[in-house]
Design an enzyme around this catalytic site. Structure first.
Site, short mmCIF file in Angstrom:
data_model
loop_
_atom_site.label_atom_id
_atom_site.label_comp_id
_atom_site.label_asym_id
_atom_site.label_seq_id
_atom_site.Cartn_x
_atom_site.Cartn_y
_atom_site.Cartn_z
N ASP A 1 -3.99 15.77 -12.20
CA ASP A 1 -4.37 17.07 -11.65
C ASP A 1 -3.28 18.11 -11.81
OD1 ASP A 1 -2.69 15.76 -9.84
OD2 ASP A 1 -4.31 15.31 -8.46
N ASN B 1 -6.13 11.78 3.83
CA ASN B 1 -7.59 11.79 4.04
C ASN B 1 -8.33 10.89 3.05
OD1 ASN B 1 -7.43 13.21 1.66
ND2 ASN B 1 -8.29 15.11 2.45
N HIS C 1 -8.03 11.00 -0.32
CA HIS C 1 -8.31 11.54 -1.66
C HIS C 1 -7.53 10.79 -2.74
CE1 HIS C 1 -5.00 14.85 -1.13
NE2 HIS C 1 -4.51 13.91 -1.92
N GLU D 1 -11.32 15.34 -3.10
CA GLU D 1 -11.32 15.41 -1.64
C GLU D 1 -12.59 14.76 -1.07
OE1 GLU D 1 -8.62 16.15 -0.24
OE2 GLU D 1 -7.90 18.19 -0.59
C1 F6R Z 1 -1.11 13.95 -7.22
C2 F6R Z 1 -2.37 13.39 -6.71
C3 F6R Z 1 -2.59 13.25 -5.24
C4 F6R Z 1 -1.39 12.64 -4.52
C5 F6R Z 1 -1.65 12.57 -3.02
C6 F6R Z 1 -0.45 12.04 -2.27
O1 F6R Z 1 -1.13 13.98 -8.63
O2 F6R Z 1 -3.24 13.10 -7.46
O3 F6R Z 1 -3.71 12.44 -5.00
O4 F6R Z 1 -1.14 11.36 -5.03
O5 F6R Z 1 -1.94 13.85 -2.54
O6 F6R Z 1 0.60 12.96 -2.35
P1 F6R Z 1 2.10 12.52 -2.00
O7 F6R Z 1 2.49 11.50 -2.99
O8 F6R Z 1 2.91 13.78 -2.13
O9 F6R Z 1 2.05 11.99 -0.62
#
Ligand code: F6R
Length: 240
Positions: free
Chosen positions: A65, A133, A135, A140
């Site tokens: 992403d 959450n 994701h 989401e």
């Molecule tokens: C980032 C991604 C997100 C993160 C998730 C956790 O490329 O795809 O799904 O892995 O938001 O974020 P962190 O690692 O910052 O807790």
């Protein structure tokens, strides 16, 4: 699902890297994540690259992403993150790096281009973090399981969580991201999900114990994948 608990993020990341290395072929395609979760994993990759004969010359990567509305030069763009935390330190070819072009003028075209590239490739090893959450990528809660590449409105919880990278100011956090879809993630041959810290425990618990597979907790779809390996630290361990 194969579930592994380690005391620290560093130990869990090194164990995850060991699994990657066992499965890495000369011309593998890797799916990559950003954020705080994979930083020690990328350190382990760089460390090993420097001291072994591993080469990334024929490796292709696809990132999950990218934020919409910030340019490459922004210190928190995911493209910049990847350069700083991994790509600048290994011998990967620039043309083999794929990241959603979320600052394109024509976002619909950028979505189609990324989807086409993903459809023409098989991700051999996909690295995932998980949101509090549930994701995965930026899919989401509520995202259909058959989704492909798309632009998503980030949830307030995600904006709040990511504000730590933007000086704690939620107004600085982009409100949208372009992300691989759940369908794209599920096509990967091997999925390695990392989760560290207390705030990931609930998502991991739902993944590991809740029999329901629901779009409300996107990571639960991974129960349907045949080759998922999860690495957590003791804080994210749902049994704790
Ligand atoms: C980032 C991604 C997100 C993160 C998730 C956790 O490329 O795809 O799904 O892995 O938001 O974020 P962190 O690692 O910052 O807790």
């Amino acid at each position: 699902m194969n579930y592994n608990v380690y005391k620290t993020k560093k130990e869990a990341s090194e164990a995850a890297y060991k699994l990657i290395k066992e499965n890495l072929k000369e011309n593998s395609t890797l799916g990559l994540a950003t954020g705080s979760t994979p930083t020690d994993l990328y350190k382990a990759m760089i460390e090993d690259y420097k001291t072994s004969n591993i080469s990334y010359e024929n490796i292709t990567t696809f990132n999950l992403d990218e934020y919409v509305g910030i340019s490459y030069d922004h210190p928190e763009s995911y493209h910049k993150f990847m350069d700083t935390n991994l790509f600048n330190h290994i011998n990967i070819k620039r043309e083999n790096i794929n990241i959603p072009d979320a600052s394109a003028k024509n976002l619909q075209k950028a979505i189609e281009n990324y989807q086409k590239k993903l459809d023409n490739n098989t991700i051999n090893i996909q690295i995932l973090g998980v949101g509090s959450n549930g994701h995965i990528g930026f899919n989401e809660p509520g995202t259909p399981f058959d989704s492909g590449v798309h632009i998503i409105d980030l949830e307030d919880e995600t904006i709040e969580a990511n504000s730590r990278f933007f000086g704690g100011d939620i107004n600085q956090v982009p409100k949208q991201a372009m992300t691989m879809g759940i369908k794209d993630i599920m096509r990967s041959e091997l999925i390695i999900l990392l989760a560290f810290g207390e705030n990931k425990k609930d998502a991991i618990k739902k993944l590991m114990t809740n029999s329901e597979i629901t779009t409300e907790i996107p990571c639960t779809i991974l129960k349907n994948h045949q080759n998922v390996h999860i690495f957590v630290d003791e804080y994210a361990d749902y049994q704790n």
